[in-house]
Design a protein around this motif. Structure first.
Motif, mmCIF file in Angstrom:
data_model
loop_
_atom_site.group_PDB
_atom_site.id
_atom_site.type_symbol
_atom_site.label_atom_id
_atom_site.label_comp_id
_atom_site.label_asym_id
_atom_site.label_seq_id
_atom_site.Cartn_x
_atom_site.Cartn_y
_atom_site.Cartn_z
ATOM 1 N N LEU A 57 8.093 -2.167 1.567
ATOM 2 C CA LEU A 57 7.514 -1.075 0.785
ATOM 3 C C LEU A 57 6.814 -0.124 1.747
ATOM 4 C CD1 LEU A 57 6.787 0.285 -1.884
ATOM 5 C CD2 LEU A 57 4.801 -1.248 -2.043
ATOM 6 N N ALA A 58 7.283 1.127 1.774
ATOM 7 C CA ALA A 58 6.725 2.130 2.687
ATOM 8 C C ALA A 58 6.002 3.207 1.889
ATOM 9 C CB ALA A 58 7.834 2.742 3.539
ATOM 10 N N LEU A 59 4.699 3.299 2.102
ATOM 11 C CA LEU A 59 3.847 4.249 1.386
ATOM 12 C C LEU A 59 3.109 5.175 2.356
ATOM 13 C CD1 LEU A 59 2.325 1.651 -1.119
ATOM 14 C CD2 LEU A 59 4.037 3.391 -1.664
ATOM 15 N N ASP A 60 3.627 5.336 3.559
ATOM 16 C CA ASP A 60 2.987 6.176 4.564
ATOM 17 C C ASP A 60 2.868 7.633 4.092
ATOM 18 O OD1 ASP A 60 5.108 4.281 5.484
ATOM 19 O OD2 ASP A 60 4.044 4.402 7.377
ATOM 20 N N PHE A 61 1.874 8.333 4.637
ATOM 21 C CA PHE A 61 1.720 9.775 4.414
ATOM 22 C C PHE A 61 1.628 10.120 2.932
ATOM 23 C CE2 PHE A 61 3.751 9.393 8.578
ATOM 24 C CZ PHE A 61 2.929 10.195 9.357
ATOM 25 N N ASN A 62 0.728 9.429 2.260
ATOM 26 C CA ASN A 62 0.398 9.784 0.890
ATOM 27 C C ASN A 62 -1.104 10.089 0.819
ATOM 28 O OD1 ASN A 62 2.725 9.630 -1.173
ATOM 29 N ND2 ASN A 62 3.117 7.864 0.159
ATOM 30 N N LYS A 63 -1.703 9.977 -0.338
ATOM 31 C CA LYS A 63 -3.119 10.332 -0.509
ATOM 32 C C LYS A 63 -3.909 9.179 -1.111
ATOM 33 C CE LYS A 63 -2.142 15.278 -0.929
ATOM 34 N NZ LYS A 63 -2.298 16.521 -1.749
ATOM 35 N N MET A 64 -3.566 7.970 -0.712
ATOM 36 C CA MET A 64 -4.185 6.785 -1.298
ATOM 37 C C MET A 64 -5.523 6.468 -0.649
ATOM 38 S SD MET A 64 -0.840 4.381 -1.820
ATOM 39 C CE MET A 64 0.467 4.918 -2.928
ATOM 40 N N GLU A 65 -6.547 6.348 -1.485
ATOM 41 C CA GLU A 65 -7.869 5.955 -1.008
ATOM 42 C C GLU A 65 -8.068 4.450 -1.140
ATOM 43 O OE1 GLU A 65 -10.800 8.322 -2.960
ATOM 44 O OE2 GLU A 65 -10.009 10.219 -2.178
ATOM 45 N N ASP A 66 -7.240 3.829 -1.953
ATOM 46 C CA ASP A 66 -7.273 2.374 -2.139
ATOM 47 C C ASP A 66 -5.844 1.861 -2.194
ATOM 48 O OD1 ASP A 66 -10.236 1.911 -2.672
ATOM 49 O OD2 ASP A 66 -9.752 3.384 -4.236
ATOM 50 N N VAL A 67 -5.658 0.618 -1.793
ATOM 51 C CA VAL A 67 -4.342 -0.009 -1.956
ATOM 52 C C VAL A 67 -4.128 -0.257 -3.448
ATOM 53 C CG1 VAL A 67 -2.916 -2.017 -1.429
ATOM 54 C CG2 VAL A 67 -4.504 -1.113 0.297
ATOM 55 N N PRO A 68 -3.045 0.251 -4.012
ATOM 56 C CA PRO A 68 -2.803 0.037 -5.445
ATOM 57 C C PRO A 68 -2.808 -1.458 -5.789
ATOM 58 C CG PRO A 68 -1.264 1.657 -4.565
ATOM 59 C CD PRO A 68 -1.982 1.064 -3.398
ATOM 60 N N PRO A 69 -3.563 -1.863 -6.807
ATOM 61 C CA PRO A 69 -3.639 -3.291 -7.158
ATOM 62 C C PRO A 69 -2.274 -3.936 -7.376
ATOM 63 C CG PRO A 69 -5.278 -2.032 -8.382
ATOM 64 C CD PRO A 69 -4.427 -1.034 -7.667
ATOM 65 N N ALA A 70 -1.346 -3.178 -7.929
ATOM 66 C CA ALA A 70 -0.025 -3.747 -8.219
ATOM 67 C C ALA A 70 0.703 -4.169 -6.948
ATOM 68 C CB ALA A 70 0.817 -2.729 -8.996
ATOM 69 N N VAL A 71 0.430 -3.486 -5.836
ATOM 70 C CA VAL A 71 1.075 -3.845 -4.573
ATOM 71 C C VAL A 71 0.758 -5.288 -4.196
ATOM 72 C CG1 VAL A 71 1.090 -3.380 -2.081
ATOM 73 C CG2 VAL A 71 1.219 -1.485 -3.701
ATOM 74 N N CYS A 72 -0.450 -5.710 -4.518
ATOM 75 C CA CYS A 72 -0.893 -7.065 -4.151
ATOM 76 C C CYS A 72 -0.227 -8.148 -4.979
ATOM 77 C CB CYS A 72 -2.408 -7.165 -4.280
ATOM 78 S SG CYS A 72 -3.291 -6.001 -3.216
ATOM 79 N N GLN A 73 0.586 -7.743 -5.952
ATOM 80 C CA GLN A 73 1.326 -8.716 -6.770
ATOM 81 C C GLN A 73 2.791 -8.818 -6.344
ATOM 82 O OE1 GLN A 73 -0.528 -10.554 -8.741
ATOM 83 N NE2 GLN A 73 -2.254 -9.238 -8.136
ATOM 84 N N LEU A 74 3.166 -8.050 -5.334
ATOM 85 C CA LEU A 74 4.552 -8.084 -4.844
ATOM 86 C C LEU A 74 4.645 -9.149 -3.753
ATOM 87 C CD1 LEU A 74 5.121 -4.215 -4.737
ATOM 88 C CD2 LEU A 74 6.008 -5.821 -6.443
ATOM 89 N N THR A 75 4.682 -10.386 -4.184
ATOM 90 C CA THR A 75 4.436 -11.509 -3.266
ATOM 91 C C THR A 75 5.586 -11.816 -2.310
ATOM 92 O OG1 THR A 75 5.144 -13.023 -5.018
ATOM 93 C CG2 THR A 75 2.784 -12.605 -4.817
#
Length: 251
Positions: A57-75
């Protein structure tokens, strides 16, 4: 959806000016690799947790101030790219990602090393360059699986001593800091590449014979090391031919 998307395990939606991830993406249950770099995303929908097959999962160069909680469920993630966002910390839930091998969080706003990473037993590659780190925690050596550590472009003024205990490190990058002196790194037996360019040092650090150095004065050092190696090889080859009295270990 185009038929191709329904079966292709790779989806690249980079640089599309998205402010939100299109909801239909979360229905592509076959996806293994999702690239959404260079958009204007601030978070991801909870429904992305349906994509349990995701490995990259590549989320580089966006405007995220926090890691989306849902990402932490992609085990099943093995690679997670979060560089060039606005992150200052990582959530405790990140420790759910027990399969993670590679994490990139470069060009964010970390002032402290995220200890949550201690609980990722398979993390081999950590890219945390271009942040605001001044120190490393003294128990960083607990990350025994780590093989590559990129710390360039931070705010270190002294070499973190804990790195001398990271005996399994193969790659260490400390470019663009403010370190004026490096200790001997010869005890790091697994080290193969050490980069120290753009630090105010007067001479290269001492390293093992197998280490490639990158930095001011490194080329001259490596040339001299290779010259000496060739001389020694020639001398021993010559002696082994001309002297019958050398012990077996030297021939």
């Amino acid at each position: 959806l185009p038929l191709l998307l329904l079966y292709n395990p790779v989806l690249d939606l980079s640089y599309r000016k998205f402010k939100r991830l299109p909801s239909r993406v979360c229905g592509l249950l076959h996806l293994e690799k999702l690239y959404v770099c260079g958009n204007s995303l601030r978070t991801l929908p909870d429904s992305i947790t349906q994509l349990q097959g995701l490995r990259i999962l590549a989320l580089d160069f966006n405007k995220m101030e926090d890691v989306p909680p849902a990402v932490c469920q992609l085990t099943n993630l093995t690679r997670l790219y979060l560089g060039s966002n606005r992150l200052m910390s990582l959530p405790p839930e990140l420790t759910n990602l027990q399969s993670l091998r590679c994490l990139w969080v470069e060009s964010n706003y970390f002032q402290r090393f995220p200890r949550e990473l201690y609980d990722l037993p398979n993390l081999k590659s950590l890219q945390i360059g271009d942040n605001r780190l001044k120190t490393l925690p003294p128990d960083l050596w607990r990350m025994e699986a780590l093989r590559g550590l990129w710390l360039y472009g931070n705010r270190f003024e002294t070499f973190p001593k804990v790195l001398l205990r990271m005996e399994f490190l193969e790659i260490l990058d400390m470019d663009r800091n403010k370190i004026s002196e490096f200790p001997s790194l010869k005890r790091l037996k697994a080290l193969r590449l050490f980069s120290y360019d753009h630090n105010p040092v007067k001479e290269p650090p001492k390293v093992g014979e197998e280490v490639l150095l990158v930095g001011e004065g490194a080329a001259e050092f490596l040339e001299e090391r290779e010259r000496l190696r060739l001389v020694v090889t020639f001398v021993f080859s010559f002696l082994s031919v001309t002297s019958p009295f050398l012990p077996p270990s030297l021939t």
